[in-house]
Every structure is written in structure tokens, then in C-alpha cells.
Design an enzyme around this catalytic site. Structure first.
Site, PDB file in Angstrom:
ATOM      1  N   ARG A  15      58.445  35.564  34.744  1.00 33.94           N
ATOM      2  CA  ARG A  15      57.708  34.499  35.041  1.00 33.94           C
ATOM      3  C   ARG A  15      58.521  33.272  34.134  1.00 33.94           C
ATOM      4  NH1 ARG A  15      52.057  36.263  33.332  1.00 33.94           N
ATOM      5  NH2 ARG A  15      53.078  37.361  31.895  1.00 33.94           N
ATOM      6  N   LYS A  75      54.473  33.593  27.822  1.00 33.05           N
ATOM      7  CA  LYS A  75      53.966  34.423  26.894  1.00 33.05           C
ATOM      8  C   LYS A  75      54.272  34.186  25.642  1.00 33.05           C
ATOM      9  CE  LYS A  75      52.667  37.999  27.459  1.00 33.05           C
ATOM     10  NZ  LYS A  75      50.936  38.351  27.697  1.00 33.05           N
ATOM     11  N   TYR A  94      50.163  31.173  26.709  1.00 24.62           N
ATOM     12  CA  TYR A  94      49.199  32.363  26.382  1.00 24.62           C
ATOM     13  C   TYR A  94      49.419  32.719  25.126  1.00 24.62           C
ATOM     14  CZ  TYR A  94      48.244  32.901  31.295  1.00 24.62           C
ATOM     15  OH  TYR A  94      47.826  32.391  32.504  1.00 24.62           O
ATOM     16  N   HIS A  96      47.050  34.771  22.724  1.00 29.27           N
ATOM     17  CA  HIS A  96      46.327  35.914  22.632  1.00 29.27           C
ATOM     18  C   HIS A  96      46.445  36.157  21.120  1.00 29.27           C
ATOM     19  CE1 HIS A  96      45.658  36.868  26.901  1.00 29.27           C
ATOM     20  NE2 HIS A  96      47.149  36.263  27.109  1.00 29.27           N
ATOM     21  N   GLU A 118      44.851  30.788  27.340  1.00 24.68           N
ATOM     22  CA  GLU A 118      43.735  31.538  27.940  1.00 24.68           C
ATOM     23  C   GLU A 118      42.354  31.113  27.296  1.00 24.68           C
ATOM     24  OE1 GLU A 118      46.040  32.354  25.804  1.00 24.68           O
ATOM     25  OE2 GLU A 118      45.170  33.288  23.778  1.00 24.68           O
ATOM     26  N   ASP A 198      29.299  46.202  34.407  1.00 22.15           N
ATOM     27  CA  ASP A 198      29.526  44.891  33.700  1.00 22.15           C
ATOM     28  C   ASP A 198      28.197  44.918  33.049  1.00 22.15           C
ATOM     29  OD1 ASP A 198      29.643  41.900  32.765  1.00 22.15           O
ATOM     30  OD2 ASP A 198      31.541  42.187  34.177  1.00 22.15           O
ATOM     31  N   SER A 220      26.756  48.092  32.316  1.00 21.72           N
ATOM     32  CA  SER A 220      27.477  48.649  31.301  1.00 21.72           C
ATOM     33  C   SER A 220      26.875  49.020  30.194  1.00 21.72           C
ATOM     34  CB  SER A 220      28.720  47.684  31.018  1.00 21.72           C
ATOM     35  OG  SER A 220      29.511  48.191  29.799  1.00 21.72           O
ATOM     36  N   LEU A 240      36.253  41.215  28.930  1.00 22.12           N
ATOM     37  CA  LEU A 240      36.992  40.308  28.023  1.00 22.12           C
ATOM     38  C   LEU A 240      35.501  39.678  27.298  1.00 22.12           C
ATOM     39  CD1 LEU A 240      39.052  37.961  26.895  1.00 22.12           C
ATOM     40  CD2 LEU A 240      38.374  36.700  28.914  1.00 22.12           C
ATOM     41  N   ALA A 268      42.912  44.857  29.530  1.00 25.10           N
ATOM     42  CA  ALA A 268      42.530  44.027  28.530  1.00 25.10           C
ATOM     43  C   ALA A 268      43.280  44.299  27.329  1.00 25.10           C
ATOM     44  CB  ALA A 268      41.029  44.222  27.960  1.00 25.10           C
ATOM     45  N   ILE A 269      44.522  44.961  27.288  1.00 24.35           N
ATOM     46  CA  ILE A 269      45.284  45.195  26.254  1.00 24.35           C
ATOM     47  C   ILE A 269      45.997  44.121  25.491  1.00 24.35           C
ATOM     48  CG2 ILE A 269      47.331  45.570  27.727  1.00 24.35           C
ATOM     49  CD1 ILE A 269      46.464  47.464  24.590  1.00 24.35           C
ATOM     50  N   ASP A 270      45.878  42.870  26.242  1.00 26.83           N
ATOM     51  CA  ASP A 270      46.549  41.635  25.595  1.00 26.83           C
ATOM     52  C   ASP A 270      45.406  41.222  24.438  1.00 26.83           C
ATOM     53  OD1 ASP A 270      44.552  41.103  27.467  1.00 26.83           O
ATOM     54  OD2 ASP A 270      45.970  39.431  28.196  1.00 26.83           O
ATOM     55  N   VAL A 298      50.363  47.688  29.869  1.00 28.93           N
ATOM     56  CA  VAL A 298      51.264  46.547  29.769  1.00 28.93           C
ATOM     57  C   VAL A 298      50.529  45.366  29.350  1.00 28.93           C
ATOM     58  CG1 VAL A 298      53.229  45.644  30.806  1.00 28.93           C
ATOM     59  CG2 VAL A 298      53.198  48.111  30.959  1.00 28.93           C
ATOM     60  N   ASN A 300      51.950  42.235  29.915  1.00 24.71           N
ATOM     61  CA  ASN A 300      52.372  41.323  30.658  1.00 24.71           C
ATOM     62  C   ASN A 300      52.533  41.740  32.291  1.00 24.71           C
ATOM     63  OD1 ASN A 300      54.500  42.714  29.905  1.00 24.71           O
ATOM     64  ND2 ASN A 300      56.115  40.983  29.927  1.00 24.71           N
TER      65      ASN A 300
HETATM   66  N1  LIG Z   1      47.454  42.779  30.928  1.00 20.84           N
HETATM   67  C1  LIG Z   1      47.808  41.802  31.583  1.00 20.84           C
HETATM   68  O1  LIG Z   1      48.865  41.727  32.236  1.00 20.84           O
HETATM   69  C2  LIG Z   1      46.771  40.851  31.891  1.00 20.84           C
HETATM   70  C3  LIG Z   1      46.927  39.939  32.667  1.00 20.84           C
HETATM   71  C4  LIG Z   1      45.980  38.859  32.987  1.00 20.84           C
HETATM   72  C5  LIG Z   1      44.645  38.871  32.113  1.00 20.84           C
HETATM   73  N2  LIG Z   1      44.651  39.998  31.275  1.00 20.84           N
HETATM   74  C6  LIG Z   1      43.408  40.225  30.495  1.00 20.84           C
HETATM   75  O2  LIG Z   1      42.365  40.831  31.088  1.00 20.84           O
HETATM   76  C7  LIG Z   1      41.094  40.693  30.449  1.00 20.84           C
HETATM   77  C8  LIG Z   1      40.012  40.392  31.443  1.00 20.84           C
HETATM   78  O3  LIG Z   1      40.361  38.968  32.035  1.00 20.84           O
HETATM   79  P1  LIG Z   1      39.396  38.348  33.075  1.00 20.84           P
HETATM   80  O4  LIG Z   1      40.076  36.899  33.292  1.00 20.84           O
HETATM   81  O5  LIG Z   1      39.141  39.402  34.001  1.00 20.84           O
HETATM   82  O6  LIG Z   1      37.975  38.107  32.069  1.00 20.84           O
HETATM   83  P2  LIG Z   1      36.446  37.698  32.765  1.00 20.84           P
HETATM   84  O7  LIG Z   1      35.940  36.739  31.620  1.00 20.84           O
HETATM   85  O8  LIG Z   1      36.741  37.088  34.058  1.00 20.84           O
HETATM   86  O9  LIG Z   1      35.870  39.137  32.886  1.00 20.84           O
HETATM   87  C9  LIG Z   1      35.535  39.790  31.872  1.00 20.84           C
HETATM   88  C10 LIG Z   1      34.278  40.613  32.044  1.00 20.84           C
HETATM   89  O10 LIG Z   1      33.931  41.382  31.256  1.00 20.84           O
HETATM   90  C11 LIG Z   1      32.529  41.824  31.123  1.00 20.84           C
HETATM   91  N3  LIG Z   1      32.018  42.445  29.828  1.00 20.84           N
HETATM   92  C12 LIG Z   1      32.161  41.764  28.660  1.00 20.84           C
HETATM   93  N4  LIG Z   1      31.889  42.888  27.617  1.00 20.84           N
HETATM   94  C13 LIG Z   1      31.504  43.966  28.499  1.00 20.84           C
HETATM   95  C14 LIG Z   1      31.327  45.335  28.317  1.00 20.84           C
HETATM   96  N5  LIG Z   1      30.988  45.703  26.973  1.00 20.84           N
HETATM   97  N6  LIG Z   1      31.038  46.021  29.341  1.00 20.84           N
HETATM   98  C15 LIG Z   1      31.334  45.630  30.621  1.00 20.84           C
HETATM   99  N7  LIG Z   1      31.814  44.651  30.920  1.00 20.84           N
HETATM  100  C16 LIG Z   1      31.958  43.529  29.805  1.00 20.84           C
HETATM  101  C17 LIG Z   1      32.159  40.151  31.039  1.00 20.84           C
HETATM  102  O11 LIG Z   1      30.675  40.133  31.364  1.00 20.84           O
HETATM  103  C18 LIG Z   1      32.924  39.502  32.173  1.00 20.84           C
HETATM  104  O12 LIG Z   1      32.370  39.850  33.560  1.00 20.84           O
HETATM  105  C19 LIG Z   1      41.369  39.785  29.421  1.00 20.84           C
HETATM  106  O13 LIG Z   1      41.647  40.301  28.091  1.00 20.84           O
HETATM  107  C20 LIG Z   1      42.786  39.024  29.889  1.00 20.84           C
HETATM  108  O14 LIG Z   1      43.440  38.280  28.816  1.00 20.84           O
HETATM  109  C21 LIG Z   1      45.486  40.789  31.148  1.00 20.84           C
END
Ligand SMILES: NC(=O)c1ccc[n+]([C@@H]2O[C@H](COP(=O)([O-])OP(=O)(O)OC[C@H]3O[C@@H](n4cnc5c(N)ncnc54)[C@H](O)[C@@H]3O)[C@@H](O)[C@H]2O)c1
Length: 363
Positions: A15, A75, A94, A96, A118, A198, A220, A240, A268-270, A298, A300
Site C-alpha cells: 500500500r 504502517k 496506523y 497500533h 485507528e 460477540d 461470547s 477489538l 486482531a494480531i495488530d 499477518v 498487514n
Molecule cells: N491483521 C490485519 O491486517 C488487520 C487489518 C485490519 C484490521 N485489523 C484489526 O482487526 C481487529 C478488529 O477490528 P474491527 O474493525 O473489526 O473492530 P470492530 O470494533 O469493528 O469490531 C470488534 C468487535 O469485537 C467485539 N468484542 C470485543 N471483545 C469481545 C469478546 N471478548 N468476545 C467477542 N467479541 C468481542 C466488539 O463488541 C466488536 O463488535 C482490530 O485489532 C484491527 O486493528 C487487522
């Protein structure tokens, strides 16, 4: 205002933080763009396109970092970039930081005004700059999972959609936010059995209404997670807690109960990951095995589709960048509360509570 656009250096990153179209907007508003040569190549944008949009191209990253008022990235800066950070510079990317205490320290040491994509908020309290990348990661998680479930990649050999007369694969998604909902959409579209969990009943209700009994929604809690995970062919971590380290929602014991060759993709690794057995991987070596289960983590993922991701990211960042160019960073921050929520570091301190708590210091 000079906006600096360095080439991203994270492994496999494709990107870029500015498209030629955004560059045209910035220069039309009176800003200057200093772009590292070939920064847009892997997203399909040529130097010539940036030039004709008004950018000044420079050969080295050092020149970009040294001369820009605002560094615009995708990043977080990597250790190899720390020495480029200029005292008092503004960094919009970003960050993180909850998963990166070393970077948090460095930003404080250099008095960087660190505005994290973020944690920038929209008027509805949602996170408009996280959303598009989460949507992409959520959608990708299913095609990545399907790929690693294939026998020749060490997977269990389950086809997510199955065929008539066979049981489809079971996709379990923990977290029904942006990434989780898009993972559900792809998995359901492929014909998999889908369970999504959730804590937020409104999210579950919305999905239940949308899919009309085609998927299972569960609150959840440890019992429901344990039961669902034990039967998962593909487990997606998508939780998250804004800016905080991700909570561990799936224990190592639960992972050990999964069938051999099953796949975990922890989006959620980030933020540190939400599965106990998870460790960050890279595009170079995206998976490893633990308890016979393939782990993919991964940080990113959107880099796999650099063109779409760059368009999705920049269409979300554009209004904020335009605001900074028009008003200056300080006025933009004082007039737009949502942008101000993006500030994670300032004047040598961590200014975002959840980040300070996660890294264990605020200055
Ligand atoms: N790896 C990557 O390349 C990449 C790319 C984009 C986003 N992300 C990451 O993905 C993660 C999720 O982002 P998002 O935008 O979907 O967030 P979001 O806020 O839209 O959704 C997160 C959800 O998690 C729920 N939650 C919180 N605690 C919980 C639990 N104990 N059990 C079940 N659900 C629970 C929340 O209620 C919410 O609905 C973030 O860490 C984000 O930074 C990673």
C-alpha cells in the site's frame, strides 16, 4: 504544509498512503507533496502520475522524512525508520501502539505528534479509518483460510462450501464488528456453516436479521467459545477493544481441541492477537503450526490487495488530510474532536488512556 510520503518497508507491504488523485487535491489546496520515488508502484501508481498531480519526487526516504511537516504513512514506523523521525514532527498513520511499546517510547522521546488512523473517530463514535482495512482483512480471512485448509498446504482438506451430500466446513468468527461481519459475509457466501460470537447483542441481532437463520449467532462467553472452537475448521479472531491490547478470548486448551489441519486466522494480531497460541507472522512466512492447527497472523493483511486497499484507505483519510492542509494541524485538531481522538502521542507523552495502560507508561 509539506506532506511527506515515504515508501512502505514492512515485509510484503504494497500500500501507499497517497494516491495521485489525493495528491492532486492536496496540491490544489496549497499543500506540497514530497514523495519517495516508486512509493506507489506496488499499488499500481507510477511516478509519472504523481508528478503530473503536482508531487515532488525524491530518491531517498531520508529526504522525505527530513523535509516534511507531516509524514503520511500506512504502517507504523519500523525500527529501521526510527532514526528518520524528526523532533516535533507530525506522523499520521496506523500506529497500533498497544502492541508496540518500543515505538511508543521512541515517539515520546522525539516529541512526535502521533495521530493514529485507528483511533480517529467519526461523528458516530466509530472508527472510519480502521473500517475499510478491517473490511478487507475480514473478507481476505476467508479466502486465506480456504487456501490453507487445502491438503497441499498442510490443511485438513475441507472445502468450506462442501458439495451436495457432504458437510460444509464450519467457520467460527469471534467478534462481529467490521472485520468479523465481512468474514461472515464471505463465509456465508461460500456456503460454509457459520457461527459468530460477540459481546454486543446489537451486532448479533443485526447479523441474525440479515442472514435470517442462515448463520448461528452466539453470545461470547467461555462456554460458547469453547464449544464452537472445538468444531471449527476455520477460526477467525476479530475482536477489538479500541486502542487496547486485544483480550485473549480463545485459550491454548481450546486450540488443542481443534481437529488437526484446521486453520486459525487472527486478524486482531495488530493489537497483540486474541488467541493464546498466536504469534505475529509475515507475508514472507505467513503460517506456523501449534497443536496441529495452522496459525496465520499477518498484521498487514490488506497488503495482499494493495490496489483495493490503497483506494479504500485513502478515500477514508482524504477528508482529514484535506482539513489539515486547509487549516493547519493544530487548528484541524482543535476544531475536529474526532481527529483529536486520533492523537496517541504528544509533547513526549502518551495521550490516549487505553494505549498508556497497555504499554505501562504515559511518558
Ligand atoms: N491483521 C490485519 O491486517 C488487520 C487489518 C485490519 C484490521 N485489523 C484489526 O482487526 C481487529 C478488529 O477490528 P474491527 O474493525 O473489526 O473492530 P470492530 O470494533 O469493528 O469490531 C470488534 C468487535 O469485537 C467485539 N468484542 C470485543 N471483545 C469481545 C469478546 N471478548 N468476545 C467477542 N467479541 C468481542 C466488539 O463488541 C466488536 O463488535 C482490530 O485489532 C484491527 O486493528 C487487522
Amino acid at each position: 504544509m509539506i506532506i511527506g510520503v515515504p515508501k512502505e518497508i514492512k515485509i510484503g507491504e504494497t500500500r501507499v498512503s497517497m494516491t495521485p488523485s489525493l495528491c492532486r487535491r492536496v496540491t490544489a489546496l496549497g499543500g506540497k507533496v514530497l514523495l519517495e520515488k516508486s512509493a506507489g508502484n506496488s499499488a499500481g501508481f507510477t511516478d509519472a502520475e504523481y508528478k503530473s498531480a503536482g508531487a515532488t519526487l525524491v530518491v531517498t526516504a531520508a529526504k522525505v522524512w527530513k523535509n516534511a511537516d507531516v509524514i503520511l504513512k500506512v504502517k507504523e514506523p519500523l525500527p529501521a525508520e526510527y532514526h528518520f523521525l524528526q523532533q516535533g514532527q507530525t506522523l499520521f498513520t496506523y500506529l497500533h501502539l498497544a502492541a508496540g511499546p518500543a515505538l511508543a517510547k521512541e515517539l515520546c522521546r522525539k516529541n512526535i505528534l502521533g495521530i493514529a488512523y485507528e483511533t480517529v473517530e467519526g461523528s458516530d463514535g466509530a472508527f472510519p479509518l480502521l473500517k475499510p482495512m478491517s473490511q478487507i482483512a475480514g473478507r481476505l480471512s476467508i479466502q486465506i483460510g480456504a487456501y490453507f485448509l487445502q491438503s497441499q498446504h498442510g490443511g485438513s482438506g475441507v472445502l468450506l462450501g462442501g458439495i451436495p451430500g457432504t458437510m460444509p466446513g464450519h467457520v467460527v468468527v469471534v467478534g462481529a464488528g467490521n472485520s468479523g461481519a465481512h468474514a461472515v459475509q464471505m463465509a456465508a457466501g461460500m456456503g460454509a456453516r457459520v457461527t459468530v460470537l460477540d459481546l454486543d447483542t446489537r451486532k448479533l441481532e443485526a447479523l441474525d436479521t440479515e442472514y435470517r437463520g442462515r448463520i448461528v449467532t452466539l453470545m461470547s462467553n467461555p462456554a460458547n467459545i469453547e464449544q464452537a472452537v472445538a468444531d471449527a475448521d476455520l477460526l477467525i479472531g476479530a475482536v477489538l477493544i479500541p486502542a487496547a491490547k486485544a483480550p485473549i478470548v480463545v485459550s491454548g486448551k481450546m486450540v488443542a481441541q481443534m481437529r488437526p489441519g484446521s486453520v486459525i486466522c487472527d486478524i486482531a494480531i495488530d493489537q497483540g492477537g486474541c488467541i493464546e497460541t498466536i504469534q505475529a507472522t509475515s507475508h514472507q512466512k505467513p503460517t506456523y503450526q501449534a497443536h496441529g492447527v495452522i496459525h496465520y497472523a499477518v498484521p498487514n493483511m490488506p497488503a495482499l490487495v494493495g490496489r483495493t486497499s490503497t483506494m479504500g484507505l485513502t478515500q477514508a483519510t482524504e477528508p482529514f488530510i484535506a482539513m489539515m492542509v486547509q487549516k493547519g494541524v493544530e487548528r484541524a485538531l482543535s476544531e475536529h474532536k474526532g481527529l483529536a481522538r486520533g492523537v496517541n502521542t504528544r509533547n513526549g507523552r502518551i495521550t490516549y488512556d487505553a494505549v498508556a495502560k497497555a504499554v505501562g507508561f504515559d511518558s
